[in-house]
Design an enzyme around this catalytic site. Structure first.
Site, short mmCIF file in Angstrom:
data_model
loop_
_atom_site.label_atom_id
_atom_site.label_comp_id
_atom_site.label_asym_id
_atom_site.label_seq_id
_atom_site.Cartn_x
_atom_site.Cartn_y
_atom_site.Cartn_z
NE ARG A 224 -2.32 0.96 3.76
CZ ARG A 224 -3.04 1.32 4.81
NH1 ARG A 224 -4.36 1.21 4.76
NH2 ARG A 224 -2.49 1.77 5.90
CB THR B 34 -1.61 7.38 -3.27
OG1 THR B 34 -1.05 6.05 -3.40
CG2 THR B 34 -0.66 8.38 -3.88
CG ASP C 213 2.97 -2.56 8.85
OD1 ASP C 213 3.07 -3.75 8.48
OD2 ASP C 213 3.11 -1.60 8.07
CG ASP D 264 6.71 -3.02 9.27
OD1 ASP D 264 7.34 -3.53 8.32
OD2 ASP D 264 6.46 -1.80 9.33
#
Ligand code: PRP
Ligand code: URA
Length: 210
Positions: free
Chosen positions: A105, A109, A201, A204
């Site tokens: 992603r 944006t 995340d 991560d």
């Protein structure tokens, strides 16, 4: 009766593992173990409705009815975080094929960027399990499902861990034929389009790249 578009799995073992995954103090090794564990538990539910065929089996004593899956199962993880869940799914379906979907992603944006695709040569007859632990804006999973359909996928189920109403709405607007099986529908997204409360995340945390 048509299948519900979103199923939320409620089970004490899933709920306990999800709480461990959500905890910011959980280290990568524990995060990995529980993501795989939760995926194993959820695989039972996501495959509940795959077609089966009756076969004859010869036990040492006599012939009896058995069951086989007439359509190949394809596990389609969205990289990177989907890989962690896919490990658990493959422990339950060791002969499944794997379709890798590399997407990230864009942080500014929020648009999904495709960087890798590696699919079985023909999966028009397969039952496909699209896998991503996070359904935030829905951009990544919508793009992934479109890529699978463009290659001929006809029957897809989306195995997800944490979702939220905007992601579910966007996904079902784009792919009303694909049911979502999730462990949690969180209230929403923050300004960076992270699910809140979420678990941070997922990629991560799984790969220790925080
Ligand atoms: C995360 C996650 C999903 C996506 C969800 O991937 O694993 O694929 O974001 O967000 P969306 O619904 O708004 O598209 P990310 O882009 O962080 O890549 P990574 O797994 O490689 O870290
Ligand atoms: N991707 C993640 O890994 N977590 C979120 O909350 C949103 C997108």
């Amino acid at each position: 009766m048509t299948a519900p578009l979103v199923s939320t799995l409620e089970h004490p073992l899933i709920a306990r593992s999800l709480a461990i995954l959500r905890d910011a103090a959980t280290d990568s090794a524990t995060f990995r173990a529980h993501l795989r564990l939760i995926a194993r538990l959820m695989t039972v539910a996501v495959t509940q409705s795959v077609p089966t065929r009756v076969i004859k089996v010869n036990t040492p004593l006599e012939e009896t009815d058995g069951c086989e899956l007439p359509h190949p199962i394809v596990v389609a993880p969205i990289l990177r975080a989907g890989l962690g869940m896919a490990e658990g799914v493959l422990e339950m379906i060791p002969d499944a094929q794997v379709a890798h979907l590399g997407l990230y992603r864009d942080e500014k944006t929020l648009e999904p960027k495709v960087y890798y695709q590696n699919f079985p040569s023909d999966f028009t007859d397969s039952e496909i399990l699209l896998i991503d632990p996070m359904l935030a804006t829905g951009g990544s999973s919508i793009a992934a499902a479109s890529l699978l359909k463009a290659k001929g996928a006809k029957s897809i189920r989306f195995l997800n861990l944490v979702s939220c109403p905007p992601g579910i709405e966007a996904f079902h607007k784009a792919h009303p034929d694909i049911p979502i099986i999730t462990a949690a529908i969180d209230p929403g997204l923050n300004e960076q389009a992270y699910i809140v409360p979420g678990l941070g995340d997922a990629g991560d945390r799984y790969f220790g790249t925080v």
